[in-house]
Design an enzyme around this catalytic site. Structure first.
Site, mmCIF file in Angstrom:
data_model
loop_
_atom_site.group_PDB
_atom_site.id
_atom_site.type_symbol
_atom_site.label_atom_id
_atom_site.label_comp_id
_atom_site.label_asym_id
_atom_site.label_seq_id
_atom_site.Cartn_x
_atom_site.Cartn_y
_atom_site.Cartn_z
ATOM 1 N N GLU A 1 0.791 -1.266 0.081
ATOM 2 C CA GLU A 1 0.091 0.070 0.103
ATOM 3 C C GLU A 1 0.810 1.232 -0.065
ATOM 4 O OE1 GLU A 1 -3.537 0.807 2.606
ATOM 5 O OE2 GLU A 1 -2.070 2.490 3.498
ATOM 6 N N ARG B 1 -16.264 2.230 2.730
ATOM 7 C CA ARG B 1 -17.359 3.243 3.186
ATOM 8 C C ARG B 1 -16.727 4.643 3.326
ATOM 9 N NH1 ARG B 1 -19.697 3.024 9.256
ATOM 10 N NH2 ARG B 1 -17.657 4.365 9.326
ATOM 11 N N GLY B 2 -15.567 4.530 4.420
ATOM 12 C CA GLY B 2 -14.814 5.870 4.920
ATOM 13 C C GLY B 2 -15.326 6.183 6.111
ATOM 14 N N GLN C 1 -6.970 -4.764 8.516
ATOM 15 C CA GLN C 1 -6.516 -3.613 9.251
ATOM 16 C C GLN C 1 -5.151 -4.342 9.888
ATOM 17 O OE1 GLN C 1 -5.766 -0.698 9.773
ATOM 18 N NE2 GLN C 1 -7.653 0.131 10.633
HETATM 19 P P1 FAD Z 1 -18.001 -0.720 6.600
HETATM 20 O O1 FAD Z 1 -17.612 -2.062 6.315
HETATM 21 O O2 FAD Z 1 -19.358 -0.516 5.755
HETATM 22 O O3 FAD Z 1 -18.257 -0.484 7.847
HETATM 23 C C1 FAD Z 1 -17.714 -0.745 9.082
HETATM 24 C C2 FAD Z 1 -18.180 -1.023 10.303
HETATM 25 O O4 FAD Z 1 -19.694 -0.575 10.352
HETATM 26 C C3 FAD Z 1 -18.254 -2.531 10.185
HETATM 27 O O5 FAD Z 1 -16.950 -3.318 10.411
HETATM 28 C C4 FAD Z 1 -19.165 -2.865 11.035
HETATM 29 O O6 FAD Z 1 -18.800 -2.567 12.524
HETATM 30 C C5 FAD Z 1 -20.339 -1.883 10.540
HETATM 31 N N1 FAD Z 1 -21.443 -2.347 9.672
HETATM 32 C C6 FAD Z 1 -21.342 -1.815 8.592
HETATM 33 N N2 FAD Z 1 -22.286 -2.687 7.522
HETATM 34 C C7 FAD Z 1 -22.807 -3.486 8.395
HETATM 35 C C8 FAD Z 1 -23.676 -4.501 8.424
HETATM 36 N N3 FAD Z 1 -24.258 -4.733 7.266
HETATM 37 N N4 FAD Z 1 -24.139 -5.120 9.317
HETATM 38 C C9 FAD Z 1 -23.377 -5.083 10.668
HETATM 39 N N5 FAD Z 1 -22.466 -4.068 11.056
HETATM 40 C C10 FAD Z 1 -22.284 -3.198 9.870
HETATM 41 N N6 FAD Z 1 -10.312 4.897 4.868
HETATM 42 C C11 FAD Z 1 -10.165 6.098 3.765
HETATM 43 O O7 FAD Z 1 -10.899 7.060 3.915
HETATM 44 N N7 FAD Z 1 -9.430 5.879 2.609
HETATM 45 C C12 FAD Z 1 -8.364 5.037 2.519
HETATM 46 O O8 FAD Z 1 -7.805 4.673 1.655
HETATM 47 C C13 FAD Z 1 -8.651 3.788 3.365
HETATM 48 N N8 FAD Z 1 -8.163 2.317 3.203
HETATM 49 C C14 FAD Z 1 -8.414 1.538 4.032
HETATM 50 C C15 FAD Z 1 -7.575 0.307 3.892
HETATM 51 C C16 FAD Z 1 -7.877 -0.861 4.804
HETATM 52 C C17 FAD Z 1 -7.028 -2.030 4.490
HETATM 53 C C18 FAD Z 1 -8.707 -0.776 5.830
HETATM 54 C C19 FAD Z 1 -8.735 -1.826 6.835
HETATM 55 C C20 FAD Z 1 -9.276 0.428 6.031
HETATM 56 C C21 FAD Z 1 -8.953 1.722 5.251
HETATM 57 N N9 FAD Z 1 -9.805 2.752 5.497
HETATM 58 C C22 FAD Z 1 -9.576 3.720 4.439
HETATM 59 C C23 FAD Z 1 -10.600 2.901 6.692
HETATM 60 C C24 FAD Z 1 -12.244 2.992 6.423
HETATM 61 O O9 FAD Z 1 -12.635 3.884 5.575
HETATM 62 C C25 FAD Z 1 -12.934 2.861 7.691
HETATM 63 O O10 FAD Z 1 -12.399 1.868 8.465
HETATM 64 C C26 FAD Z 1 -14.436 3.460 7.729
HETATM 65 O O11 FAD Z 1 -14.479 3.738 9.174
HETATM 66 C C27 FAD Z 1 -15.171 2.397 7.453
HETATM 67 O O12 FAD Z 1 -15.185 1.692 6.220
HETATM 68 P P2 FAD Z 1 -15.401 0.316 5.955
HETATM 69 O O13 FAD Z 1 -15.135 0.086 4.389
HETATM 70 O O14 FAD Z 1 -14.708 -0.631 6.896
HETATM 71 O O15 FAD Z 1 -16.955 0.276 6.332
#
Ligand code: FAD
Length: 282
Positions: A10, A100-101, A172
């Site tokens: 990354e 999601r962000g 993560q």
């Molecule tokens: P989601 O997976 O939609 O949700 C996060 C949490 O919300 C879930 O783990 C759960 O606790 C709850 N949730 C969501 N949907 C449900 C459901 N259907 N049922 C039950 N619970 C639910 N952020 C950035 O801004 N830019 C980046 O480039 C970036 N890169 C990343 C790379 C990696 C490898 C990781 C691990 C994270 C990264 N992030 C980045 C951070 C990420 O944006 C944050 O974790 C954000 O708060 C949630 O995004 P997500 O895609 O995990 O969301």
């Protein structure tokens, strides 16, 4: 040797224009060792939209490696999110990390910050609709997402992302191999079948460790904290961070991880040293 182990890196878009040449050099050095893909982060709330696109385009046009673009949907309408995906798709990008962000800074408790797409699973489905053959990764959280309100919520979210069409997940960072191994067991028991690639970050300074703990909400790893504190010079701290990452990588690979994803911090020497010491590259 673990010569056939898949690995990836990354990087993040340069924070200042004058750092671009340095990042391009790093990308070339990372590309030379043959990673499966190089991911490029996406700044909170689209703050790096142009520089992220520029960076993935550079990788696509100047290396043989597949660039994988992180994209977030937080705060967007559906049309805006779709326009974003189409912009990257139009630039030839076919691999994405659907996220999601985070909530923008200053969001009040209970305030709706999400936009029309509510979760990363919605973003996966949107990318799939634009590009049926795209390679789509999602985030996974071995130690739970900070927003999680109950046990298993992260596994349910991961299952929802799998159902929406995700091909694999990148985790993560975590500090103990058991965090990853136990998480994989729980995910498999709940029906998650996609590969779960462990994200490994060499933590080479005490300051970086403090910052990571602050950003991720992870518990402070006492042994690593003590080892970094005991190391005198910058070089000694770097050696501690590399050894910790090497031990983590070996342990998760021994436990069956499908590969390793290294958070490179826009610097090639440290992650290449980790891969050499694990025996993934010569
Ligand atoms: P989601 O997976 O939609 O949700 C996060 C949490 O919300 C879930 O783990 C759960 O606790 C709850 N949730 C969501 N949907 C449900 C459901 N259907 N049922 C039950 N619970 C639910 N952020 C950035 O801004 N830019 C980046 O480039 C970036 N890169 C990343 C790379 C990696 C490898 C990781 C691990 C994270 C990264 N992030 C980045 C951070 C990420 O944006 C944050 O974790 C954000 O708060 C949630 O995004 P997500 O895609 O995990 O969301």
């Amino acid at each position: 040797m673990r010569a056939n182990t898949p690995f990836s890196f990354e990087v993040y878009p340069p924070r200042k224009p004058e750092l671009q040449a340095e990042l391009r050099e790093t990308i070339q050095r990372l590309a030379e060792v043959g990673p499966e893909y190089i991911t490029v982060t996406y700044g909170a709330n689209g703050s790096s939209r142009d520089s992220s696109l520029e960076c993935v385009s550079y990788i696509r046009q100047n290396t043989a490696i597949d660039p994988l673009a992180h994209l977030t949907c937080v705060g967007s309408t559906r049309d805006e999110a779709e326009a974003l995906v189409r912009q990257f798709y139009g630039a030839g990008i076919r691999s994405f990390l659907a996220l999601r962000g985070d909530a923008p800074e200053g969001t009040q408790p209970g305030e709706d910050f999400l936009g029309e797409l509510k979760t990363a699973a919605d973003m996966v489905a949107l990318i799939r609709s634009v590009s049926p053959y795209a390679r789509i990764a999602v985030a996974a959280f071995p130690n739970g997402h900070p927003d999680s309100t109950r046990a298993n919520q992260d596994i349910e979210a991961l299952l929802a992302k799998q159902v929406a069409g995700a091909d694999f997940a990148i985790t993560q960072l975590f500090f103990h191999a058991s965090d990853y191994i136990e998480f994989v067991d729980r995910a498999r028991a709940a029906g998650v079948t996609i590969p779960l690639t462990p994200g490994i970050m060499p933590v080479t300074t005490a300051n970086r460790l403090a910052r990571i703990v602050e950003i991720t909400g992870l518990a402070t790893p006492q042994e690593l904290t003590d080892a970094l504190a005991a190391a005198g010079s910058k070089e000694e701290q770097r050696a501690v961070g590399i050894q910790h990452a090497v031990d983590l990588a070996n342990a998760v690979l021994d436990a069956g991880a499908p590969g390793i994803h290294l958070y490179a911090f826009n610097e090639h020497e440290t992650v290449l040293e980790v891969l050499r010491r694990v025996g993934v590259i010569e």
